[in-house]
Write a protein that holds these residues in place. Structure first.
Motif, PDB file in Angstrom:
ATOM      1  N   VAL A  23       0.830  -1.112   0.125  1.00 44.70           N
ATOM      2  CA  VAL A  23      -0.117   0.004   0.156  1.00 44.70           C
ATOM      3  C   VAL A  23       0.909   1.440  -0.119  1.00 44.70           C
ATOM      4  O   VAL A  23       0.380   2.401  -0.181  1.00 44.70           O
ATOM      5  CB  VAL A  23      -0.706   0.071   1.142  1.00 44.70           C
ATOM      6  CG1 VAL A  23      -1.842  -1.233   1.426  1.00 44.70           C
ATOM      7  CG2 VAL A  23      -0.200  -0.015   2.616  1.00 44.70           C
ATOM      8  N   LEU A  24       2.209   1.036   0.259  1.00 47.02           N
ATOM      9  CA  LEU A  24       2.882   2.034   0.275  1.00 47.02           C
ATOM     10  C   LEU A  24       3.138   2.834  -1.176  1.00 47.02           C
ATOM     11  O   LEU A  24       3.255   2.056  -2.349  1.00 47.02           O
ATOM     12  CB  LEU A  24       4.397   1.817   0.821  1.00 47.02           C
ATOM     13  CG  LEU A  24       4.527   1.319   2.387  1.00 47.02           C
ATOM     14  CD1 LEU A  24       5.860   0.868   2.683  1.00 47.02           C
ATOM     15  CD2 LEU A  24       4.270   2.796   3.050  1.00 47.02           C
ATOM     16  N   PRO A  25       3.288   4.109  -1.367  1.00 43.45           N
ATOM     17  CA  PRO A  25       3.349   4.619  -2.457  1.00 43.45           C
ATOM     18  C   PRO A  25       4.836   4.463  -3.113  1.00 43.45           C
ATOM     19  O   PRO A  25       4.960   4.379  -4.606  1.00 43.45           O
ATOM     20  CB  PRO A  25       3.202   6.400  -2.288  1.00 43.45           C
ATOM     21  CG  PRO A  25       3.548   6.330  -0.971  1.00 43.45           C
ATOM     22  CD  PRO A  25       2.939   5.041  -0.394  1.00 43.45           C
ATOM     23  N   THR A  26       5.685   4.034  -2.424  1.00 41.16           N
ATOM     24  CA  THR A  26       7.088   3.776  -2.856  1.00 41.16           C
ATOM     25  C   THR A  26       7.138   2.448  -3.432  1.00 41.16           C
ATOM     26  O   THR A  26       8.218   1.843  -3.823  1.00 41.16           O
ATOM     27  CB  THR A  26       8.095   3.811  -1.874  1.00 41.16           C
ATOM     28  OG1 THR A  26       7.774   3.177  -0.730  1.00 41.16           O
ATOM     29  CG2 THR A  26       8.203   5.556  -1.472  1.00 41.16           C
ATOM     30  N   TRP A  27       6.095   1.482  -3.138  1.00 42.07           N
ATOM     31  CA  TRP A  27       6.226   0.110  -3.393  1.00 42.07           C
ATOM     32  C   TRP A  27       6.200  -0.081  -5.111  1.00 42.07           C
ATOM     33  O   TRP A  27       5.426   0.302  -5.667  1.00 42.07           O
ATOM     34  CB  TRP A  27       4.979  -0.744  -2.861  1.00 42.07           C
ATOM     35  CG  TRP A  27       5.036  -2.183  -3.082  1.00 42.07           C
ATOM     36  CD1 TRP A  27       4.455  -2.979  -3.940  1.00 42.07           C
ATOM     37  CD2 TRP A  27       5.940  -3.244  -2.389  1.00 42.07           C
ATOM     38  NE1 TRP A  27       4.655  -4.283  -3.963  1.00 42.07           N
ATOM     39  CE2 TRP A  27       5.747  -4.441  -2.890  1.00 42.07           C
ATOM     40  CE3 TRP A  27       6.823  -3.063  -1.326  1.00 42.07           C
ATOM     41  CZ2 TRP A  27       6.136  -5.739  -2.340  1.00 42.07           C
ATOM     42  CZ3 TRP A  27       7.126  -4.261  -0.882  1.00 42.07           C
ATOM     43  CH2 TRP A  27       7.024  -5.428  -1.393  1.00 42.07           C
ATOM     44  N   ASP A  28       7.147  -0.795  -5.494  1.00 42.98           N
ATOM     45  CA  ASP A  28       7.263  -1.249  -6.548  1.00 42.98           C
ATOM     46  C   ASP A  28       7.718  -2.547  -7.222  1.00 42.98           C
ATOM     47  O   ASP A  28       7.957  -3.229  -6.463  1.00 42.98           O
ATOM     48  CB  ASP A  28       8.107  -0.051  -7.797  1.00 42.98           C
ATOM     49  CG  ASP A  28       9.241   0.047  -7.208  1.00 42.98           C
ATOM     50  OD1 ASP A  28       9.924  -0.899  -6.406  1.00 42.98           O
ATOM     51  OD2 ASP A  28       9.999   1.083  -7.474  1.00 42.98           O
ATOM     52  N   ASP A  29       7.881  -2.996  -8.560  1.00 39.02           N
ATOM     53  CA  ASP A  29       8.287  -4.053  -8.781  1.00 39.02           C
ATOM     54  C   ASP A  29       9.544  -4.856  -8.162  1.00 39.02           C
ATOM     55  O   ASP A  29       9.983  -5.639  -7.704  1.00 39.02           O
ATOM     56  CB  ASP A  29       8.451  -4.517 -10.276  1.00 39.02           C
ATOM     57  CG  ASP A  29       6.918  -4.369 -11.039  1.00 39.02           C
ATOM     58  OD1 ASP A  29       6.019  -4.951 -10.241  1.00 39.02           O
ATOM     59  OD2 ASP A  29       6.708  -4.310 -12.082  1.00 39.02           O
ATOM     60  N   LYS A  30      10.489  -3.616  -8.290  1.00 36.97           N
ATOM     61  CA  LYS A  30      11.952  -3.758  -7.729  1.00 36.97           C
ATOM     62  C   LYS A  30      11.967  -4.076  -6.082  1.00 36.97           C
ATOM     63  O   LYS A  30      12.464  -4.979  -5.818  1.00 36.97           O
ATOM     64  CB  LYS A  30      12.778  -2.450  -7.671  1.00 36.97           C
ATOM     65  CG  LYS A  30      14.213  -2.700  -7.291  1.00 36.97           C
ATOM     66  CD  LYS A  30      14.917  -1.280  -7.595  1.00 36.97           C
ATOM     67  CE  LYS A  30      16.227  -1.271  -7.000  1.00 36.97           C
ATOM     68  NZ  LYS A  30      17.016  -0.133  -7.184  1.00 36.97           N
ATOM     69  N   GLU A  31      11.021  -3.440  -5.370  1.00 38.17           N
ATOM     70  CA  GLU A  31      10.721  -3.787  -3.779  1.00 38.17           C
ATOM     71  C   GLU A  31      10.170  -5.136  -3.680  1.00 38.17           C
ATOM     72  O   GLU A  31      10.593  -5.808  -2.873  1.00 38.17           O
ATOM     73  CB  GLU A  31       9.629  -2.453  -3.410  1.00 38.17           C
ATOM     74  CG  GLU A  31      10.343  -1.094  -3.336  1.00 38.17           C
ATOM     75  CD  GLU A  31      10.877  -0.966  -2.154  1.00 38.17           C
ATOM     76  OE1 GLU A  31      10.847  -1.726  -1.103  1.00 38.17           O
ATOM     77  OE2 GLU A  31      11.610   0.197  -1.931  1.00 38.17           O
ATOM     78  N   GLU A  32       9.172  -5.422  -4.684  1.00 37.38           N
ATOM     79  CA  GLU A  32       8.871  -6.762  -4.660  1.00 37.38           C
ATOM     80  C   GLU A  32       9.940  -7.844  -4.698  1.00 37.38           C
ATOM     81  O   GLU A  32      10.161  -8.752  -4.192  1.00 37.38           O
ATOM     82  CB  GLU A  32       7.572  -6.903  -5.412  1.00 37.38           C
ATOM     83  CG  GLU A  32       7.089  -8.372  -5.471  1.00 37.38           C
ATOM     84  CD  GLU A  32       5.730  -8.751  -6.256  1.00 37.38           C
ATOM     85  OE1 GLU A  32       4.793  -9.488  -6.191  1.00 37.38           O
ATOM     86  OE2 GLU A  32       5.593  -7.678  -7.145  1.00 37.38           O
ATOM     87  N   GLU A  33      10.679  -7.655  -5.775  1.00 35.92           N
ATOM     88  CA  GLU A  33      11.798  -8.452  -6.161  1.00 35.92           C
ATOM     89  C   GLU A  33      12.779  -8.574  -4.918  1.00 35.92           C
ATOM     90  O   GLU A  33      13.189  -9.844  -4.526  1.00 35.92           O
ATOM     91  CB  GLU A  33      12.788  -8.037  -7.198  1.00 35.92           C
ATOM     92  CG  GLU A  33      11.709  -8.193  -8.591  1.00 35.92           C
ATOM     93  CD  GLU A  33      12.373  -7.807  -9.794  1.00 35.92           C
ATOM     94  OE1 GLU A  33      13.674  -7.379  -9.647  1.00 35.92           O
ATOM     95  OE2 GLU A  33      11.884  -7.712 -10.938  1.00 35.92           O
TER      96      GLU A  33
END
Length: 309
Positions: A23-33
């Motif tokens: 839910v964080l606005p900084t969350w993206d595919d890189k963060e998930e990886e």
């Protein structure tokens, strides 16, 4: 601050909501990886807890909150923080850290953070009660800076027993520094993945079992498990006196016990587990140096003395 006092009030915990990281606005595919790489798999329990904020259905709360909090006092823990900017002044920062006049011994346990924080818990023992008196957090302090700091702290308090997380990196190097300096009688190497002796093996007649060379045989358990068991025992039997420490409360009350084919696994559902790792190191230290004391392993006696579970 006023906001901090509200947030850290134990009675307000029921109003805290856990939200998933995405839910964080900084969350993206890189963060998930990076999260998957850190926790190994999206099905890993730690990933479910820390990233997805899912309840742990396969585990159960490890500690009874009321029995833990029954050991709390009305005072707050004396906490000291040291970082790279103020490290040179550490002797001044921890100048209030002194040995109580009425204690039998001082016990230090530390979770060594190689790239983040090191958590140091200090207890004074008086008769059969352990008093939690100081907490020190080191931020991004690594070797060779750890060694002189621990030497100073141990000698300042004239500490009798020290346990450090020696599982890897700086912790292992710190133990190698402390052990020859203060001896194995006083320094314990905690490693959650390794075993600790928990009982003497006995045959069906209740007699101690010995090896061919006359030494006692022991039963073993993983330190990460047994440290948690000892900590639970100390709290439940009111052998710990605990000032208010919200970091400790959050981690103690978020420990879950998860059954596995190999046995029970304890894990913390809060993202920060440094205090929890340090208290497990303390539990193993108390067990090794105080509760479980084998007699001379070359003699054919009852095998052990001390308090056995």
């Amino acid at each position: 601050s006023p906001a901090g006092r509200i947030f850290n009030n134990i009675s307000n915990k029921k109003f805290i909501v856990n939200l998933p990281k995405y839910v964080l606005p900084t969350w993206d595919d890189k963060e998930e990886e990076e999260a998957i790489e850190r926790y190994g798999d999206v099905d890993d329990i730690s990933y479910k807890i820390y990233i997805l904020a899912q309840p742990v259905e396969e585990g159960m709360s490890a500690f009874d909150e009321s029995r833990i909090r029954a050991c709390y006092t009305s005072k707050h823990i004396k906490h000291f923080e040291i970082n790279k900017d103020n490290y040179e002044n550490y002797s001044l920062i921890i100048s209030p850290v002194i040995r109580p006049k009425n204690c039998d011994s001082i016990w230090i346990a530390a979770d060594i953070g190689t790239s983040s924080q090191t958590k140091i818990l200090i207890f004074s023992k008086n008769e059969d009660i352990f008093y939690y008196i100081y907490k020190i957090t080191l931020f991004n302090i690594i070797n060779p800076q750890l060694e002189p700091f621990f030497d100073y702290l141990i000698e300042k308090l004239n500490a009798e027993f020290i346990s450090v997380d020696a599982g890897d990196g700086d912790g292992r190097n710190l133990y190698w520094h402390l052990e020859p300096r203060y001896s194995k009688e006083h320094v314990f190497a905690y490693d959650g993945a390794k075993n600790i002796a928990i009982n003497v093996k006995k045959n069906e007649l209740g007699q101690c079992i010995y090896t061919k060379d006359g030494k006692l045989e022991f039963e073993y358990e993983k330190m990460s498990v047994w440290g948690a068991e000892v900590v639970k025992k100390l709290f439940y039997e009111s052998k710990i006196s605990m000032p208010i420490d919200m970091e400790a409360d959050i981690q103690l009350t978020s420990v879950v016990a998860i059954p596995r084919t190999s046995g029970i696994v304890y894990t913390v559902t809060s993202d920060n587990d440094h205090w929890w790792n340090a208290i497990k190191a303390f539990g193993c230290l108390v067990w090794d140096k105080y509760l479980f004391i084998p007699k001379d392993s070359t003699s054919k006696d009852e095998g052990y003395k001390g308090i056995i579970f």
